[in-house]
Every structure is written in structure tokens, then in C-alpha cells.
Design a protein around this motif. Structure first.
Motif, PDB file in Angstrom:
ATOM      1  N   ASP A 132       0.846  -1.194   0.000  1.00  0.00           N
ATOM      2  CA  ASP A 132       0.000   0.000   0.000  1.00  0.00           C
ATOM      3  C   ASP A 132       0.891   1.257   0.000  1.00  0.00           C
ATOM      4  N   ALA A 133       1.843   1.266  -0.950  1.00  0.00           N
ATOM      5  CA  ALA A 133       2.839   2.351  -0.980  1.00  0.00           C
ATOM      6  C   ALA A 133       2.709   3.205  -2.234  1.00  0.00           C
ATOM      7  N   THR A 134       2.950   4.508  -2.063  1.00  0.00           N
ATOM      8  CA  THR A 134       3.079   5.421  -3.199  1.00  0.00           C
ATOM      9  C   THR A 134       4.569   5.711  -3.374  1.00  0.00           C
ATOM     10  N   ILE A 135       5.038   5.610  -4.609  1.00  0.00           N
ATOM     11  CA  ILE A 135       6.464   5.866  -4.866  1.00  0.00           C
ATOM     12  C   ILE A 135       6.625   7.280  -5.417  1.00  0.00           C
ATOM     13  N   LEU A 136       7.412   8.089  -4.708  1.00  0.00           N
ATOM     14  CA  LEU A 136       7.701   9.460  -5.151  1.00  0.00           C
ATOM     15  C   LEU A 136       9.162   9.524  -5.601  1.00  0.00           C
ATOM     16  N   ALA A 137       9.434  10.267  -6.675  1.00  0.00           N
ATOM     17  CA  ALA A 137      10.831  10.401  -7.125  1.00  0.00           C
ATOM     18  C   ALA A 137      11.136  11.852  -7.478  1.00  0.00           C
TER      19      ALA A 137
ATOM     20  N   ILE B 287       2.513  16.478  -2.446  1.00  0.00           N
ATOM     21  CA  ILE B 287       1.941  15.153  -2.694  1.00  0.00           C
ATOM     22  C   ILE B 287       2.074  14.294  -1.441  1.00  0.00           C
ATOM     23  N   ALA B 288       3.237  14.362  -0.785  1.00  0.00           N
ATOM     24  CA  ALA B 288       3.462  13.553   0.420  1.00  0.00           C
ATOM     25  C   ALA B 288       2.433  13.887   1.497  1.00  0.00           C
ATOM     26  N   ALA B 289       2.026  15.142   1.562  1.00  0.00           N
ATOM     27  CA  ALA B 289       1.058  15.547   2.589  1.00  0.00           C
ATOM     28  C   ALA B 289      -0.336  15.014   2.270  1.00  0.00           C
ATOM     29  N   ASP B 290      -0.525  14.631   1.045  1.00  0.00           N
ATOM     30  CA  ASP B 290      -1.859  14.332   0.519  1.00  0.00           C
ATOM     31  C   ASP B 290      -2.150  12.873   0.192  1.00  0.00           C
ATOM     32  N   VAL B 291      -1.129  12.028   0.031  1.00  0.00           N
ATOM     33  CA  VAL B 291      -1.371  10.681  -0.497  1.00  0.00           C
ATOM     34  C   VAL B 291      -2.281   9.873   0.424  1.00  0.00           C
ATOM     35  N   SER B 292      -3.030   8.948  -0.176  1.00  0.00           N
ATOM     36  CA  SER B 292      -3.974   8.194   0.637  1.00  0.00           C
ATOM     37  C   SER B 292      -3.414   6.834   1.077  1.00  0.00           C
TER      38      SER B 292
ATOM     39  N   LYS C  44       7.846  12.651   6.339  1.00  0.00           N
ATOM     40  CA  LYS C  44       7.481  12.077   7.648  1.00  0.00           C
ATOM     41  C   LYS C  44       6.940  13.171   8.582  1.00  0.00           C
ATOM     42  N   ILE C  45       7.549  14.359   8.520  1.00  0.00           N
ATOM     43  CA  ILE C  45       7.070  15.477   9.353  1.00  0.00           C
ATOM     44  C   ILE C  45       5.628  15.820   8.978  1.00  0.00           C
ATOM     45  N   LEU C  46       5.344  15.784   7.667  1.00  0.00           N
ATOM     46  CA  LEU C  46       4.002  16.152   7.203  1.00  0.00           C
ATOM     47  C   LEU C  46       2.982  15.043   7.450  1.00  0.00           C
ATOM     48  N   SER C  47       3.430  13.802   7.425  1.00  0.00           N
ATOM     49  CA  SER C  47       2.511  12.666   7.595  1.00  0.00           C
ATOM     50  C   SER C  47       3.059  11.704   8.642  1.00  0.00           C
ATOM     51  N   PRO C  48       3.063  12.113   9.915  1.00  0.00           N
ATOM     52  CA  PRO C  48       3.702  11.285  10.946  1.00  0.00           C
ATOM     53  C   PRO C  48       3.043   9.921  11.117  1.00  0.00           C
ATOM     54  N   GLU C  49       1.782   9.810  10.717  1.00  0.00           N
ATOM     55  CA  GLU C  49       1.082   8.535  10.904  1.00  0.00           C
ATOM     56  C   GLU C  49       1.422   7.535   9.795  1.00  0.00           C
ATOM     57  N   LYS C  50       2.105   8.010   8.751  1.00  0.00           N
ATOM     58  CA  LYS C  50       2.436   7.103   7.648  1.00  0.00           C
ATOM     59  C   LYS C  50       3.826   6.482   7.850  1.00  0.00           C
ATOM     60  N   THR C  51       4.020   5.322   7.203  1.00  0.00           N
ATOM     61  CA  THR C  51       5.352   4.732   7.168  1.00  0.00           C
ATOM     62  C   THR C  51       6.080   5.391   5.996  1.00  0.00           C
ATOM     63  N   VAL C  52       7.244   5.975   6.274  1.00  0.00           N
ATOM     64  CA  VAL C  52       8.034   6.576   5.191  1.00  0.00           C
ATOM     65  C   VAL C  52       9.314   5.769   5.029  1.00  0.00           C
TER      66      VAL C  52
ATOM     67  N   LYS D 276       5.061  23.246  11.528  1.00  0.00           N
ATOM     68  CA  LYS D 276       4.461  24.553  11.232  1.00  0.00           C
ATOM     69  C   LYS D 276       5.216  25.227  10.070  1.00  0.00           C
ATOM     70  N   ALA D 277       6.555  25.156  10.140  1.00  0.00           N
ATOM     71  CA  ALA D 277       7.381  25.809   9.105  1.00  0.00           C
ATOM     72  C   ALA D 277       7.176  25.146   7.739  1.00  0.00           C
ATOM     73  N   VAL D 278       7.042  23.825   7.746  1.00  0.00           N
ATOM     74  CA  VAL D 278       6.880  23.108   6.467  1.00  0.00           C
ATOM     75  C   VAL D 278       5.465  23.324   5.922  1.00  0.00           C
ATOM     76  N   THR D 279       4.482  23.347   6.804  1.00  0.00           N
ATOM     77  CA  THR D 279       3.099  23.556   6.364  1.00  0.00           C
ATOM     78  C   THR D 279       2.937  24.951   5.769  1.00  0.00           C
ATOM     79  N   ARG D 280       3.601  25.941   6.375  1.00  0.00           N
ATOM     80  CA  ARG D 280       3.530  27.303   5.802  1.00  0.00           C
ATOM     81  C   ARG D 280       4.158  27.306   4.408  1.00  0.00           C
ATOM     82  N   MET D 281       5.249  26.557   4.252  1.00  0.00           N
ATOM     83  CA  MET D 281       5.920  26.487   2.947  1.00  0.00           C
ATOM     84  C   MET D 281       4.992  25.927   1.862  1.00  0.00           C
ATOM     85  N   ILE D 282       4.296  24.837   2.165  1.00  0.00           N
ATOM     86  CA  ILE D 282       3.515  24.221   1.074  1.00  0.00           C
ATOM     87  C   ILE D 282       2.277  25.044   0.732  1.00  0.00           C
TER      88      ILE D 282
END
Ligand code: 13P
Ligand code: SF4
Length: 317
Positions: free
Chosen positions: A19-24, A48-53, A70-78, A307-313
């Protein structure tokens, strides 16, 4: 070729099982870019990392990018196929050095390029990437001092564009981009007088590119200082037959696919990032088979950096 096809099919099969999304990132090897679900620049991949399902993200890029996911999606396995894939630019400032700098400028807003460690992000007010650095700086009130880090060439570019005077710039650099020098750029521009120039703002030669334009050696409108994503947008619209590209050579693959009728030429064909290239086809396969290397960020540190990364995106295209 059959082996390549089998490898790609196996990667896709295992990614689905996990159940993985591959980002490059745009600097990855062509085979890695071609098998990924999404390819992009740092900002696009963070969004995209903040959004993937899916429950897992496999980040084919360097370590700070996977950490940002990982900072944006702490509940996901990165997962990153090789955790040794570092970044010389991210290594050019340590958290203790930033803390000392902040102590010298109390009240300053800290703007960190996304190419930084999670420790540094935790001490940052707002992150940026090369595609939104100008907008991020413009979003800060005029009378507020700025500490911009760690890339001196991106900092100089942002200062030039915004005209901002109260902006202090850290003296870091990326060894790959700093190594693309002005002499090579001038020689190539002379040898290809009708070519456009696409220059990444991390390049040591960004100033030389503008100098060439200022001297009339290359018409103004042919010199474009762009993030890797910006280069692709420009390529899709260009009327030029030839483009000289000053950035990491992995970029040429996406550019050639985006505009097959245009000849893209590297200003320096040795500008290859050894860290990006640690993500080999074998490493990606192993990552999917074994579920490693997993990326962890201390929860408190991740909260501080989020907070800093969320402001960036939220800023820029
Ligand atoms: P982009 O933000 O343009 O993708 O560049 C990032 C970079 O240099 C990563 O090494
Ligand atoms: Fe870091 Fe430079 Fe490699 Fe980008 S190209 S990951 S900035 S070392």
C-alpha cells in the motif's frame, strides 16, 4: 530490456502489496523516475506527500526529503531505499550553529530552505524551496529582519529579486550546483548562441548568467533562473530549439520527455549528485521487499518543524 521490464513490474507489484506510493525527485536515475507514481521538484513532492492516501510513502530522493514527508505525515510509514543518501547543502548548517545565529539576531524570522535536517527545521519559522523562496520572503513584513539559510546562491538570487536589504544569508552551498561555474556557462552560451539558458538558483553560475544577459552576450529573455519544476513548465512552452541546462544532470530526462523537439544540453555533464544516485534500481527493490530503510523523526522535533513546512507548502505555485 526484458530484465528492466520485469524489475519495473516487480516494483509495482510490491508497492501495491505494501500500500505504498512511490515518489521520485527530478534528479533520480531515469529508471527510478519512470517507475514512480509521481516525479517532481521538492515543493511538488512535499505537497503530494502531505496528501497521499496510501499508508506508506517510498521516497526516492535524499534523506531530508523523506524526513519532510514524515514530518508532514507522521502517521504514515516513510521508507527511503538508502538512508545514506544525504545532502551536502543540508549538512552545511547544524542546529547549534543556527541557534547561535538566532541568538545574535533576536526578533529575526528564520527562513530555511527545505534542504535542511529536521533539527534545523525545528528552529525555523518558515521553510521554502527554490520554486517559492521569493514568495516566502515577500510574505514577511518589510521591517522584519530575515535569516535565510543555508544556500548562499539561492539567498543572493532571492535578495536580488526582492531587493530586500534586511536579509542575512548563511554561506552554505551544494557541491554539485556550486561546481557548475561561470566559465563553462559562458563558453557554452558562446558555442550555442541561439539557446535558452535554464539555471537553478543553487548554481554558483547564476550570477554569471545574469552578467551574460547584462553584457548583452545572451538576450535577457533567454536567461531563466528556475527550480527544477519551473524548468519543466518553461520547457513545455518554449519556442527555443536548444536549451542549456545548469543543474543536476538527472533533470534532463524529464525535460526531454516534456519537450521532445527541443535539444537539452547540460552546461556541466559531470554535475551528478552522488546522493540522489544512491537510490539504485536494486536499492528500490530491496526497500520494497524488506521494508527499509524506515525514516523516523522524533515526535517533538516533528511537531516543531511541521508549522514551518506547512507554511511552505501553502505559498507559491
Ligand atoms: P528543486 O526544489 O528545484 O527540486 O531542487 C531541489 C534540489 O536541489 C534538491 O537537491
Ligand atoms: Fe543536496 Fe545538491 Fe544533491 Fe540537491 S544536488 S540533494 S542540494 S547535494
Amino acid at each position: 530490456v526484458d530484465g528492466d521490464r520485469e524489475w519495473a513490474a516487480e516494483v509495482k507489484r510490491l508497492a501495491k502489496l505494501r500500500d505504498a506510493t512511490i515518489l521520485a525527485h527530478n534528479y533520480e536515475l531515469p529508471a527510478i523516475q519512470d517507475v514512480a507514481d509521481f516525479v517532481g521538484d521538492s515543493l511538488a513532492l512535499s505537497r503530494i506527500a502531505a496528501d497521499v492516501s496510501t499508508s506508506t510513502i517510498v521516497f526516492c530522493g535524499v534523506h531530508f526529503m523523506a524526513e519532510t514527508a514524515k514530518i508532514l505525515s507522521p502517521e504514515k510509514t516513510v521508507l527511503i531505499p538508502d538512508q545514506r543518501a544525504g545532502c551536502s547543502l543540508a549538512d552545511s548548517i547544524k542546529a547549534v550553529e543556527l541557534q547561535e545565529w538566532k541568538d545574535e539576531h533576536p526578533g529575526a524570522v528564520v527562513v530555511s530552505y527545505v534542504n535542511t535536517t529536521a533539527e534545523v527545521k525545528a528552529l525555523t519559522d518558515i521553510c521554502c524551496t527554490s520554486s517559492n523562496a521569493v514568495e516566502v520572503v515577500q510574505s514577511i513584513p518589510e521591517d522584519t529582519e530575515i535569516l535565510f539559510l543555508p544556500d548562499q546562491f539561492l539567498g543572493a538570487h532571492v535578495k536580488r529579486v526582492t531587493g530586500r536589504q534586511n536579509m542575512h544569508i548563511w554561506a552554505g552551498e551544494c557541491h554539485v550546483h556550486a561546481g557548475i561555474n561561470g566559465h563553462e556557462l559562458a563558453a557554452q552560451a558562446k558555442a550555442h548562441p541561439d539557446a535558452d539558458l535554464y539555471v537553478h538558483p543553487e548554481c554558483g553560475c547564476a550570477t554569471s548568467a545574469l552578467y551574460l544577459a547584462g553584457e548583452g552576450a545572451v538576450p535577457d529573455d533567454r536567461v531563466k533562473i528556475l527550480s527544477t519544476g519551473g524548468m519543466l513548465d518553461a520547457a513545455r512552452e518554449t519556442g527555443a530549439k536548444e536549451v542549456l541546462v545548469a543543474t543536476e544532470v538527472g533533470m534532463l530526462h524529464q525535460l526531454r520527455m516534456a519537450a521532445p523537439g527541443v535539444e537539452f544540453r547540460a552546461v556541466n555533464d559531470r554535475a551528478s549528485c552522488k546522493y540522489m544516485k544512491m537510490i539504485t534500481p536494486a536499492a528500490l527493490l530491496r526497500c520494497l521487499v524488506e521494508g527499509r530503510d524506515e525514516v523516523f523523526v522524533d515526535a517533538e522535533m516533528a511537531d516543531a518543524g511541521r508549522k514551518a513546512v506547512t507554511r511552505m507548502i501553502g505559498i507559491g505555485q
